[in-house]
Design an enzyme around this catalytic site. Structure first.
Site, PDB file in Angstrom:
ATOM      1  N   GLU A 211      64.336 -47.564  74.225  1.00  0.00           N
ATOM      2  CA  GLU A 211      63.756 -47.516  72.874  1.00  0.00           C
ATOM      3  C   GLU A 211      62.469 -46.696  72.808  1.00  0.00           C
ATOM      4  OE1 GLU A 211      63.475 -51.540  71.395  1.00  0.00           O
ATOM      5  OE2 GLU A 211      65.636 -51.764  71.312  1.00  0.00           O
TER       6      GLU A 211
ATOM      7  N   GLU B 107      72.220 -52.999  73.743  1.00  0.00           N
ATOM      8  CA  GLU B 107      71.585 -54.250  73.279  1.00  0.00           C
ATOM      9  C   GLU B 107      72.166 -54.581  71.918  1.00  0.00           C
ATOM     10  OE1 GLU B 107      67.300 -54.545  72.980  1.00  0.00           O
ATOM     11  OE2 GLU B 107      67.026 -53.531  74.907  1.00  0.00           O
TER      12      GLU B 107
END
Ligand code: IFM
Length: 471
Positions: free
Chosen positions: A166, A368
């Site tokens: 991320e 995720e």
């Protein structure tokens, strides 16, 4: 949607990170990272004053945790190496840190789990932050050196590597909305950081390829990037300005990374718009060649929620920074009120089909996906087990859309749930629980499977995603 079947070679696993699980924050030669520094300076900023120190006690419990994952039918686990544990202040390998990760990976392998390793999960070592952090080219180069050392230390044990998790989040949380240390609200600095992270990623990929050509890895080693992607939507019947808001939101959050990892460049239209609004990036001669090396073997897509935007009411904010979009509140949105995130399983399908259309060669996996719930103890039954039917619904609905995307041509190879075992979640600490396994803070971090754990075992071992009635 009817019951769906996922391919036989589709993998299931658990996503986690070093700084959110390991604990042992100042042991074994580990240096302070920014989370430790923030915890030391202002513990009140963290939910229930639970700072970064303990993680979820993974360092002492990893054997037990890996056995739990295996028992759930999972075949892989992703965690991250902490830069602040592996290297010392001079950039040399810390032997205790290296030994810890050798033990950790051996423990996972002994349990029959493949380990995916990420190199950076928002955990800048503080001494490097004080030298400028991601705003500094020296730190960017230090990161490439760290990556090279990690590849050489663990190359024979680990085949699946990722440079960042991320990378959009630090520019946002630390430098745009200023919610995380050092609490900056500076759009231009945030984009400069975002740009430098791309250089860091590309230099690390270059190190990976050098190491691969020198036989550092076992056959089949791959490098990738993991980002949280937010498929963008706007109102029905949008104006040209609404579509422009979508273009820039998507450009900065999604296409930026997708172009980097598939073409080795950043989206020209986004760069031009940023420049036209006075945003200067720290571009240096030779950077184009560096970015060209940033293409990867595959991608991790974290998916939690879509991004709904519309034309902004004003062009600039109070600091004079450009605003490209305002939030659009979709009247039909279903919210996870604990986290404030919209639950929209179809987004994973739309995103997968966009990849299929615009980046057809790119393989990916859902790296995720998960649901964080506050005060989850209220859902315990008489025996004390959390009855998290809402989480089963959440995972099932997302997996059904994943299965449909695959059936329609998307190259999605697997699914990692975040975080399988409850863990420490930054400023929110243990407020929102994501796990299929509860961590009891009042009982020395003891583990207890929730209802969803046996549901996951059923799906991961059969590859059949049931429809709602069959749960
Ligand atoms: O805890 C985080 C993780 O570190 C990155 N992805 C989202 C998770 C849940 O908020």
């Amino acid at each position: 949607m009817q019951e769906m079947r996922l391919p036989d070679d589709f993998f299931f696993g658990a996503a986690m990170s070093g700084p959110q699980t390991e604990g042992a924050w100042a042991q074994g030669g580990k240096l302070e990272n920014l989370w430790d520094t923030w915890s030391n300076e202002s513990l009140d900023d963290f939910h229930n004053r639970v700072g970064s120190y303990g993680g979820n006690d993974f360092t002492r419990r990893h054997d037990e945790d890996f056995a739990l994952l295996k028992d759930m039918g999972l075949d892989s686990v992703r965690t991250s190496i902490q830069w602040s544990r592996l290297l010392d202040r001079d950039g040399a390998v810390n032997p205790e840190g290296e030994a810890y990760y050798h033990r950790l990976f051996a423990s996972a392998h002994a349990a029959g789990l493949e380990v995916f390793v990420n190199l950076y999960h928002f955990d800048m070592p503080t001494y490097l932050f004080r030298r400028g952090g991601w705003a500094s080219r020296d730190v960017v180069e230090a990161y490439a050196d760290y990556a090279a050392k990690a590849f050489r230390a663990f190359g024979k044990e680990i085949s699946c590597w990722f440079t960042f998790n991320e990378p959009i989040v630090e520019p946002e949380m630390r430098y745009t909305v200023g919610e995380w240390y050092p609490f900056a609200k500076d759009f231009s600095l945030a984009r400069a950081i975002q740009y430098n992270i791309c250089i860091a990623h590309s230099l690390a990929v270059r190190e990976f390829r050098i190491a691969r050509s020198e036989g550092v890895f076992a056959d089949g080693a791959r490098i990738g990037l993991i980002n949280c992607f937010t498929p963008p939507y706007t109102r029905e019947d949008p104006s040209a300005e609404d579509l422009e808001a979508v273009r820039m939101t998507d450009g900065i959050a999604n296409r930026w990374w997708l172009d980097l990892v598939t073409k080795g460049e950043l989206p020209q239209d986004v760069l031009e718009t940023l420049a036209s609004r006075g945003v200067r990036l720290p571009i240096r001669p030779g950077d184009e060649q560096i970015l060209r090396q940033g293409t990867v073997d595959w991608l991790g897509c974290n998916y939690y929620h879509p991004e709904r935007v519309q034309a902004p009411a004003a062009d600039t904010d109070a600091n004079g920074d450009p605003i490209f979009a305002d939030p659009y509140v979709w009247p039909d949105a279903v919210m996870n009120e604990s986290r404030g995130w919209e639950v929209f399983p179809q987004g994973i399908y739309d995103f997968g089909m966009m990849l299929h259309r615009d980046y057809p060669e790119l393989e990916f996996f859902v790296s995720e996906n998960g649901m964080g719930i506050e005060r989850e103890e209220q859902f315990k039954d008489a025996s004390g087990q959390v009855q998290d039917g809402y989480r089963i619904d959440f995972i099932r609905d997302h997996l059904l859309w994943v299965a449909k995307a695959i059936a329609d041509g998307a190259k999605c190879r697997g699914y990692h749930y975040w975080a399988v075992i409850d863990n420490w979640s930054w400023k929110n600490a243990f407020k929102n629980r994501y796990g299929l396994v509860e961590v009891d803070l009042s009982d020395g971090y003891s583990r207890r499977p929730k209802k969803s754990a046996s549901w996951m075992r059923q799906v991961a071992t059969t590859h059949v995603v049931p429809n709602k009635e069959e749960n």
